[in-house]
Motif scaffolding. Structure first.
Motif, mmCIF file in Angstrom:
data_model
loop_
_atom_site.group_PDB
_atom_site.id
_atom_site.type_symbol
_atom_site.label_atom_id
_atom_site.label_comp_id
_atom_site.label_asym_id
_atom_site.label_seq_id
_atom_site.Cartn_x
_atom_site.Cartn_y
_atom_site.Cartn_z
ATOM 1 N N GLU A 20 0.386 8.033 5.256
ATOM 2 C CA GLU A 20 -0.383 8.944 4.992
ATOM 3 C C GLU A 20 -1.493 8.923 6.100
ATOM 4 O OE1 GLU A 20 -2.179 8.995 1.085
ATOM 5 O OE2 GLU A 20 -0.193 9.715 0.088
ATOM 6 N N ALA A 21 -1.912 7.894 6.660
ATOM 7 C CA ALA A 21 -2.819 7.871 7.938
ATOM 8 C C ALA A 21 -2.091 8.008 9.349
ATOM 9 C CB ALA A 21 -3.578 6.525 7.744
ATOM 10 N N SER A 37 -2.501 11.476 11.572
ATOM 11 C CA SER A 37 -3.873 11.810 11.927
ATOM 12 C C SER A 37 -4.623 10.575 12.930
ATOM 13 C CB SER A 37 -5.121 12.086 11.049
ATOM 14 O OG SER A 37 -5.169 10.936 10.037
ATOM 15 N N THR A 38 -3.509 9.715 13.080
ATOM 16 C CA THR A 38 -4.286 8.445 13.899
ATOM 17 C C THR A 38 -3.022 8.127 14.968
ATOM 18 O OG1 THR A 38 -2.928 6.958 12.516
ATOM 19 C CG2 THR A 38 -5.344 7.344 11.846
ATOM 20 N N ALA A 97 -7.989 3.713 1.606
ATOM 21 C CA ALA A 97 -7.112 4.456 2.309
ATOM 22 C C ALA A 97 -8.085 5.139 3.442
ATOM 23 C CB ALA A 97 -6.652 5.939 1.802
ATOM 24 N N ALA A 156 -7.630 4.166 7.457
ATOM 25 C CA ALA A 156 -7.382 5.251 8.449
ATOM 26 C C ALA A 156 -8.429 5.137 9.564
ATOM 27 C CB ALA A 156 -7.480 6.617 7.653
ATOM 28 N N GLU A 157 -9.466 4.530 9.120
ATOM 29 C CA GLU A 157 -10.626 4.433 10.227
ATOM 30 C C GLU A 157 -10.141 3.543 11.159
ATOM 31 O OE1 GLU A 157 -14.622 3.789 8.364
ATOM 32 O OE2 GLU A 157 -15.111 2.535 10.015
ATOM 33 N N MET A 207 -7.174 2.422 11.795
ATOM 34 C CA MET A 207 -5.879 2.958 12.644
ATOM 35 C C MET A 207 -6.450 4.178 13.611
ATOM 36 S SD MET A 207 -3.181 3.184 9.411
ATOM 37 C CE MET A 207 -2.123 4.282 10.426
ATOM 38 N N ARG A 208 -7.484 4.892 13.237
ATOM 39 C CA ARG A 208 -7.805 5.982 14.291
ATOM 40 C C ARG A 208 -8.722 5.296 15.470
ATOM 41 N NH1 ARG A 208 -10.708 8.780 11.171
ATOM 42 N NH2 ARG A 208 -8.875 9.987 10.477
#
Lengths: 417, 417
Positions: free
Chosen positions: B224-225, B228-229, B270, B274-275, B277-278
């Motif tokens: 899911e991440a 956007s990453t 999550a 995601a943070e 990964m981004r």
């Protein structure tokens, strides 16, 4: 002659060719000061009554007003019983200029129609250069009268110069063949050196022939030649908003009318047209911004032609492949990378990669015949062949590109100033 | 620390971050002389028994043997009841090395399994560097014993250095949040600076957390991440054959197990993942080969997300856009070009183009507020926002890229020598 006195591409031909005169086509070029100073920047072309016309244009969804205008006019049919005209300016693309863009097109084409006694619906126009700046069309209109009185059958070479932007040399090509009852001539000029990637076209191209041929058949011959010519070249994967190819047949040769592309005459014409188109397309790649290498990418053995095209374009557009070529590095690993990213069906162990006659990789690995010194020596050539066989099917595609060098950055990091 | 003493990217953070230790994860790095001399080039990572695993890999059809091996092993499930290990080397990608590629993977992962008492099926490997050269795996095997006896919970920073190739700085990121019963930590390292374009992945990334979470849920959070990453960055549109992301959760925190991504704990996890990964993805762009500008491309108002992605990637990958940014030229005409060539539905007269807070173009033309001096001043920033609203629908996508400079050519025209 290029912008900011760029040196002529090392891949340029030694000289501009002698282009055969096409009966019924005249050119005049002049300096309107649209943007450039001290050079010609407007060309007017007159096409005799009774000619037929065909065209191909960029598929960009943000295409310029003049492209939309040309397409609308050709959609009315390719006949020109009262003659036709083409007006081209360099320095300003009149693209993304809102409603004012169409006003400029109307002003310029209207003035040409009036000066030359040609219906406005048969006056085609092109603008090339910076996007988003209003076109100072009054400057163009003010020179039309002078141009109309200076039209000359021998003006193609001057026209090829007037339409240049970042081009470093003018581009022309021709072919002549024996038709039924006499010779038929095909002559073309083009400009383009950056923002070059297919989907028609990526440049301005004007091609003329004295063949007798109906407008629909002329369009068919053009459409059939596009995939292996202008749609088979890429400099930087960027597609212009302004590109156009206009093809006119004056019927002034002594030959019989061409009534099919499948008989001997028709095939000879189609071949000559494709030859001129391929030569002009190659010249555009040879003038690719910053180019020092002319590269043929030949893909065979793909599942189908679509897959072959994906692989060929992935290689031809890869910055990593193009910089390796610039560095004369036989880095076939980057070819493997490009095949892998292309989206085409590929089997690592079936791939064969050749540079010229040298087999670099096959059966999923470096070839046992691989010789680094030989490969490096090959890369020093100015003209290179990269051949990839996928070993899967009959799909094939050949495209042409150039390397990616410091020169490209120099030209494009400060184009507007 | 980069290849050939490349200067550190001007977009690099001031220092490597303090990464929180993850209970159950240890690192050791050493110099095996695979290709580079005078630096570390191998990293061994031990992951404690009872951990869960997830992964994401390049979609290249010519992917390297180690990628295929990792995918096959993860397809067996993400559980690691007896623990797991990761072994990474830089300098050689072991890609397109035929049957010998898998032999090298087996030799290296087998040696790790033996030295560490971990099943070979839970030993993952990565190789990064030149494609098509046989991997001298004996050199790696010969240092595994030393590495296994030097494992250290605080070794992440050294590991981030050992996996670099043309990277000019090591990359790490972390996030910490309060879970149910205690803190949860997420820590990651990455490498990558060229051959960067989505389809997962375009680099090597290793992320660790002490959360308790099942393997399927861990994989879901990762999947899911991604859009956007790591799938929202591009340096040069070229996709590597070797890229991999491996995510491990050791469950060593004091918190309750995460059983859903939709409750408070699951959402917090999550978000933290995601943070990290981004942040790692952005660091890769900041180290883009030759990069001097970090560029966010934000597309809104597209017909759908697919169209928004087409436009965002067409802008982010356009050589003409990227060279204009390098030249600090507010050449929004090239944005119009890129929108046009993207293949997305677009209406010239509905487009709005902003650079930062400056509206440059709208309603099919240059904005009445356009001020060349302001626009030029904005382009001098090291971090830029290019925002395009298509004015047609709700589709949106944000991606990140960098400029295309002489530095990119320098690095890539002679990478192998």
């Amino acid at each position: 002659m290029g912008k900011a006195g760029l040196p002529v591409s090392p891949l340029a031909p030694a000289s501009f060719p002698d282009l055969p005169v096409i009966g019924g086509v005249e050119f005049a070029s002049g300096a309107a000061g649209v943007k450039y100073q001290g050079r010609t920047d407007v060309t007017l072309i007159r096409i005799a009554p009774g000619s037929t016309l065909a065209g191909a244009f960029t598929k960009s969804s943000t295409r310029a007003a003049c492209v939309l205008d040309n397409q609308a006019k050709l959609a009315e049919g390719g006949e020109a019983p009262e003659g036709a005209a083409i007006i081209v300016n360099s320095g300003n693309a009149n693209a993304f200029t809102g409603a004012r863009g169409q006003e400029s097109v109307d002003a310029v084409t209207g003035a040409v129609a009036e000066a030359m006694g040609v219906p406005a619906g048969r006056v085609f126009s092109s603008s090339t250069g910076v996007i988003g700046e209003p076109l100072p069309h009054d400057r163009i209109v003010s020179v039309i009268g002078d141009l109309a009185s200076a039209l000359d059958q021998n003006g193609a070479a001057d026209a090829a110069r007037a339409i240049m932007t970042t081009d470093t040399f003018p581009k022309g090509a021709s072919a002549t063949f024996d038709g039924n009852g006499g010779q038929i001539r095909v002559t073309g000029i083009a400009k383009g050196s950056g923002m070059i990637a297919p989907d028609m076209a990526t440049m301005l191209v004007y091609i003329f022939t004295d063949a007798k041929i109906s407008a629909p058949l002329l369009q068919q011959a053009l459409d059939e030649a596009l995939p292996s010519t202008f749609n088979a070249i890429t400099v930087d994967s960027d597609t212009s908003t302004s590109d156009a190819l206009i093809l006119a047949a004056t019927g002034r040769s002594d030959t019989a009318e061409i009534t099919s592309l499948n008989d001997a005459d028709g095939r000879a014409f189609a071949l000559a047209l494709a030859e001129v188109m391929r030569e002009l397309a190659h010249l555009v790649v040879r003038d690719g911004e910053g180019a020092t290498k002319f590269v043929e990418v030949r893909v065979t053995g793909a599942m189908d032609e679509g897959d072959a095209t994906k692989v060929a374009m992935a290689i031809a557009n890869s910055p990593l492949v193009k910089t390796a070529i610039a560095g004369e590095d036989a880095n076939w690993g980057r070819i493997v990378m490009a095949v892998g990213k292309s989206g085409a069906v590929a089997d690592r162990d079936m791939l064969t990669i050749r540079f010229g006659h040298l087999v670099l990789a096959q059966h999923g690995w470096r070839s046992p015949d691989y010789d680094e010194a030989q490969a490096s020596a090959y890369m020093k050539n100015a003209e290179l062949l990269i051949a990839v066989d996928l070993g899967l099917g009959q799909g094939a595609r050949t495209v042409w590109t150039c390397d990616l060098t410091h020169g490209y950055i120099d030209i494009n990091a400060d184009y507007r100033s």
